[in-house]
Design an enzyme around this catalytic site. Structure first.
Site, PDB file in Angstrom:
ATOM      1  CB  THR A 455       0.905  -2.929   8.999  1.00 43.92           C
ATOM      2  OG1 THR A 455      -0.417  -3.142   8.969  1.00 43.92           O
ATOM      3  CG2 THR A 455       1.201  -1.845   8.115  1.00 43.92           C
ATOM      4  CB  ILE A 568       1.679   0.361  22.637  1.00 39.01           C
ATOM      5  CG1 ILE A 568       2.684   1.763  21.928  1.00 39.01           C
ATOM      6  CG2 ILE A 568       1.911   0.274  21.295  1.00 39.01           C
ATOM      7  CD1 ILE A 568       2.214   2.657  20.108  1.00 39.01           C
ATOM      8  CD  GLN A 577       3.382  -0.328  10.889  1.00 32.51           C
ATOM      9  OE1 GLN A 577       4.016  -0.089   9.289  1.00 32.51           O
ATOM     10  NE2 GLN A 577       1.937  -0.212  10.821  1.00 32.51           N
ATOM     11  CD  GLU A 644       1.334   7.902   6.697  1.00 31.31           C
ATOM     12  OE1 GLU A 644       1.707   8.457   6.047  1.00 31.31           O
ATOM     13  OE2 GLU A 644       0.877   6.764   8.050  1.00 31.31           O
TER      14      GLU A 644
END
Lengths: 680, 326
Positions: A455, A568, A577, A644
């Site tokens: 990631t 961010i 992501q 997620e």
């Protein structure tokens, strides 16, 4: 010094990965290594009486419960491998073959004869099963049921209601790099090269199983080729490799074949969800009822928190959420990207679309009208909530205005065209972690036992450390992926950057303030003092689909995500992501399904030819954007988790768009062509 | 996987040992060997034989060598011009990497992707004769509605073969006992009570080439494939067709279906019905329906009937209108 956090620094290990220099768990050269192969049960329920090895097969060892070393009981009974004759699901490890080569081990496993007494089994989740029960808690520790007001009375009195049942199938997390372990003993010291999301957690678990002090087990996890939750805790491969290495006295390599990923590493439970909504004609929700059914195995209760997300999303005076669970002769489900939120919102946001249709209200407006001022259950204020802004700004960028709300109205050639929207939410979490920083000449070495699943965690931690130290990123070296480093929390729950970044910030600031050569910072106390409610990232997903009138094939012409997810940290890795989550959401909407044969107790499409995830050609126009959200109540970086949220709501946006295109409500995911096909 | 011996084929006419298998691209056989579905003692690699050429036949047809790679065949200008249906079918299959390995002969001889056949822990009459067929009650969403039997409802997974069936290709076969030619539509057996036998080939018979007959109207031909994602998935329904229309009437038509039967299904009943009839959408649907009267769908594959008729009418209608536009 210009801040590097917030800039699109490329992954530091990118060149090593694309040139093949980066080493994954199974790629550490070992002298004298031998190979293990797991023999999986061919029946879903029964007892293993004996194994008979083929003498012509070149096995060094065949381990089964009749000869395997005894283990200390694990918290996770799946790790009590080869300890009992009981078979609890098809695919459960019943033996381990060790041989000089992978091919020999596999062959010996294929010809190993198993003397099994099979028993009747039950593999099908259904809403009328007498074995359904209400678990005490749902994952990880939420109350199973909540209620306030009088839902039944409110539904009875509501001028407009929706009562629908959606179902989602078993979904499988099958990262590119399968679960893999090389185990090597030196006396009572065990080294595991293991692919996982939590090196220190794996070390502690495996140490417990072998009755060792945790520091005796050294887990090396430098690079991980994806996890999606399936590598969050130790899986049987780690224990079996260690057991076999101890027995044969040589290092053992154990890599799961793709087929085994469908039964041994967890999966997302199938769900059946009944959603009942009551509303006034102006769209104000008067009642929300979300009842979710899921399954678990005989050996472990894993209760997915499917309806918990509904506790946080919309205002309504009368509300109820609940979960029921059925234990089956099937593998144990576990975490898969956004457990709870992904299936829960897939169903709920579709039900809300159905309500919008009944009310004749734009689905965005309906959501805006039910925006809560604080947590709908409990009333905790939100640290920040910009859901409405995501809906509004997203609608503008997507081009929602002027949408004809009627379904089956736009056709171009053979294609029916439609658009859909759905909300997104994911809790903002942080977990205790410790980081250490050392001054090494002019440079700094930051150490934390985190795992980078691909990631960009390593890269972001370098940026965070550089800013906290006030130095350029090239003067910072971040060491992660090793259980002997300061203890880090699991790379899960979208909490890695917040948890580890907090500890790294703390250590770096401390070093700067004290001017010493080393600083260690543990966030445990700070995090224990934090409120846990009212902390979420939000978003809105927009989809345009086209459905082939001839074949029923669905294509997603456009997919757009608009997020409010705190600061961010790195727009390049963040974008990846978000998009990855959205693409996985597309898979959930259209492609992914474990196809169960009840008689076999097995998902038959257990490889990546049969279990479809989106191919490159399925991803046409896709984009993610985010609001500049400031939230100083979360952690020193002001960040929220982003790993997620992309899969939360994106399936519903697509399913709602399919309805808008065709007029067909598909309530059993995935939406495949046979569910939309009609005679020409 | 089982230990095996690797040899290189020296000639198509050589004798093949009893437990030997031919190896070409290996894109299916090697997978099956890993799974324990195929357990040959000897692999005989045929890719060194001089069978990798595409040559013109005197009648205007083409001879495609058995080891011509799928990607090369799809890209050949003569194929693209004379038999676009074949090029389209090839490109609709698998992935670029697989097409670079897979061969013409191997593509024809690939085995079903029925999930039970691929999983040795389950019964399967094709893999283990007499063990039973769980697919009838279990996972059969992508299995046969035509040509199956009580013992087996496997589908042949090839896209290429469907185009070859429509074109009336001939398969050239050689062995120690001689040579013969088999219509591609006769190469694969219907399972009956011997589903373990996929084809009419005897052990040791090697496909050396596929002959494409001259078929001038095949310049107006097409392949359309429906699948569960946009790429890299086996067909759930497919149609290969060539159409010759004059004055609004069907002068000739070739029609074959994929993903519905144990073999590429040449729809001869539909073809017969259409010849001489007006080239209309309604007639195309009616012809497909007549062919599909033989269909015996099960619980989860009845959609293939609708899908196949829809695809058939759509492809033929498009070919017909393309013809009118000339």
């Amino acid at each position: 010094m210009t801040a590097t956090v917030g800039t699109p620094l490329a992954r530091l290990e990118g060149p090593a990965k694309v040139t093949g220099a980066a080493r994954y768990a199974a790629e550490y050269p070992q002298d004298d290594v031998v190979h293990g192969w797991i023999v999986q049960s061919p029946v879903p329920r029964g007892r293993l009486n004996a194994v008979l090895a083929d003498p012509t097969a070149d096995a060094i060892a065949v381990l089964w419960h009749g000869n395997a070393p005894r283990l200390e009981p694990a918290d996770d009974p799946e790790l009590d491998v080869l300890q009992s004759d009981r078979i609890s699901y098809r695919g459960q490890p019943v033996a381990l073959v060790v041989a000089e080569t992978l091919e020999a081990a596999r062959r010996a496993a294929q010809v190993l004869q198993l003397d099994i007494t099979a028993e009747e089994h039950d593999a099908v989740l259904r809403a009328d099963h007498p074995g359904l029960y209400t678990p005490e808690q749902v994952n990880p520790a939420f109350p199973s049921e909540t209620a306030s007001g009088d839902v039944d009375a409110a539904l009875a009195a509501a001028p407009v209601t929706v009562d629908v049942t959606y179902s989602t199938p078993a979904l499988h997390n099958s990262p590119m790099e399968p679960h893999a372990t090389i185990a090597r003993w030196a006396g009572d010291d065990l080294t595991l090269y293991d692919s996982n999301q939590h090196p220190s957690g794996i070390a502690a678990t495996v140490a417990g199983v072998f009755g060792l002090e945790p520091e005796r087990v050294h887990v090396v996890t430098e690079h991980v080729g994806g996890g999606f939750g399936s590598k969050g805790s130790a899986r049987p491969n780690a224990v079996l490799a260690a057991m076999a290495a101890r027995v044969v006295g040589r290092p053992v390599k154990l890599v799961l074949p793709r087929q085994a990923m469908f039964s041994l590493v967890g999966y997302r439970t199938p769900t059946i969800q009944q959603i009942r909504l009551g509303a006034d004609p102006d769209g104000t929700l008067t009642a929300i009822d979300h009842a979710a059914i899921g399954q678990s195995s005989r050996i472990l209760e894993y209760a997915e928190q499917t309806a918990v997300v509904t506790r946080h999303m919309y205002a309504a005076p009368n509300r109820r959420t609940g979960h029921r669970l059925l234990r089956l002769d099937m593998p144990t489900p576990r975490w898969m990207r956004a457990p709870g939120e992904a299936p829960g919102m897939a169903a709920f946001e579709c039900a809300l679309d159905e309500l919008a249709e009944k009310l004749g209200i734009d689905p965005i407006e309906l959501r805006v009208r039910n925006e809560p001022a604080a947590e709908p259950e409990g009333g905790t204020p939100f640290t920040s909530r910009h859901y409405v802004e995501c809906l509004r700004t997203g609608a503008e960028r997507f081009g929602w205005a002027g949408r004809d709300p009627r379904p089956r109205q736009r056709r171009e050639g053979d294609w029916w065209i439609g658009t859909g929207v759905a909300g997104a939410i994911y809790p903002t979490m942080a977990q205790p972690s410790t980081a250490r920083v050392r001054a090494v000449g002019d440079d700094f070495e930051v150490a934390i036992g985190a795992a980078d699943l691909g990631t960009g965690a390593r890269t972001i931690l370098t940026q965070i450390a550089a800013d906290a130290l006030g130095v350029p990123v090239d003067r910072v070296r971040v060491r992660i992926g090793d259980s002997t480093l300061p203890k880090a929390s699991v790379a899960g729950g979208s909490s890695g950057s917040a948890s580890w970044g907090w500890a790294v910030t703390g250590a770096c600031r401390q070093l700067r303030e004290t001017g010493g050569d080393e600083a260690v910072f543990d966030t445990t106390e700070l995090i224990e003092k934090q409120e846990t409610e009212g902390r979420h990232a939000f978003g809105a997903h927009f989809a345009e689909v086209r459905v082939d009138a001839v074949t029923g094939e669905v294509r997603v012409s456009r997919l757009f995500g608009m997020y409010a997810a705190g600061r961010i940290l790195n727009p390049r890795t963040a974008r990846s992501q978000f998009l990855g989550g959205m693409i996985m959401g597309m898979g959930m909407a259209l492609h992914e399904e474990g196809v169960l044969d009840p008689a076999m107790g097995e998902w038959m499409n257990h490889d990546l030819a049969g279990y479809h995830i989106p191919a490159h050609a399925d991803v046409e126009s896709i984009d993610a954007a985010w609001l500049d959200e400031r939230d100083d109540q979360l952690n020193p970086m002001g960040s929220k988790g982003i790993g997620e949220i992309g899969i939360v709501g994106s399936p519903a946006a697509i399913v709602n768009a399919v309805w808008h295109a065709t007029g067909v409500r598909v309530r059993d995911l995935p939406v495949r062509l046979d569910k939309l096909l009609c005679a020409d | 996987m089982k230990t095996f011996e690797y040899r290189t084929a020296t000639a198509a006419s050589a004798v093949l040992a009893p437990d030997a298998a031919f190896l070409a691209g290996g894109t299916n056989l090697v997978d099956l060997m890993k799974l324990g579905v195929a357990t040959p003692d000897v692999l005989v690699d045929v890719t060194k034989l001089p069978l990798d050429r595409i040559t013109d036949l005197p009648d205007g047809g083409l001879r495609v060598g058995a080891t011509v790679r799928n990607s090369d065949l799809a890209a050949d200008p003569r194929i693209r011009e004379r038999y676009p249906v074949l090029s389209q079918a090839l490109l609709a299959g698998a992935s670029g990497q697989l097409r670079n390995m897979a061969t013409t002969g191997g593509n024809l001889l690939q085995r079903t992707r029925c999930t039970y056949f691929m999983d040795p822990s389950t019964p399967c009459n094709k893999r283990a004769p007499g063990s039973g067929c769980p697919a009838r009650a279990g996972d059969h969403r992508n299995l046969a509605i035509l040509g199956g039997s009580e013992a087996c409802i496997a589908t042949h997974p090839s896209d290429m073969a469907v185009a070859l069936a429509a074109l009336g290709a001939q398969v050239r076969v050689e062995s120690a006992t001689g040579e013969r030619t088999i219509a591609v539509t006769e190469l694969h057996r219907l399972p009956g009570d011997r589903p373990d036998l996929d084809t009419v080939l005897d052990h040791g018979e090697m496909i050396t080439a596929v002959d494409l007959p001259a078929l001038p109207f095949a310049t107006r031909s097409a392949y359309r494939k429906a699948r569960d994602r946009a790429s890299y998935a086996f067909a759930v329904g497919s149609v290969a067709a060539a159409l010759d229309v004059a004055d609004g009437l069907v002068r000739d038509v070739r029609l074959a279906w994929g993903a519905v039967a144990p073999r590429p299904w040449r729809a001869t009943t539909a073809e017969r019905l259409l010849r001489g009839r007006p080239a209309t959408h309604e007639n195309f649907l009616a012809a497909a329906d007549e062919e599909l009267r033989a269909a015996r769908p099960l619980r989860d594959n009845a959609y293939k009937t609708t899908l196949t008729r829809n695809l058939t009418a759509a492809v033929l209608t498009r070919l017909a209108s393309a013809g009118e536009a000339r």
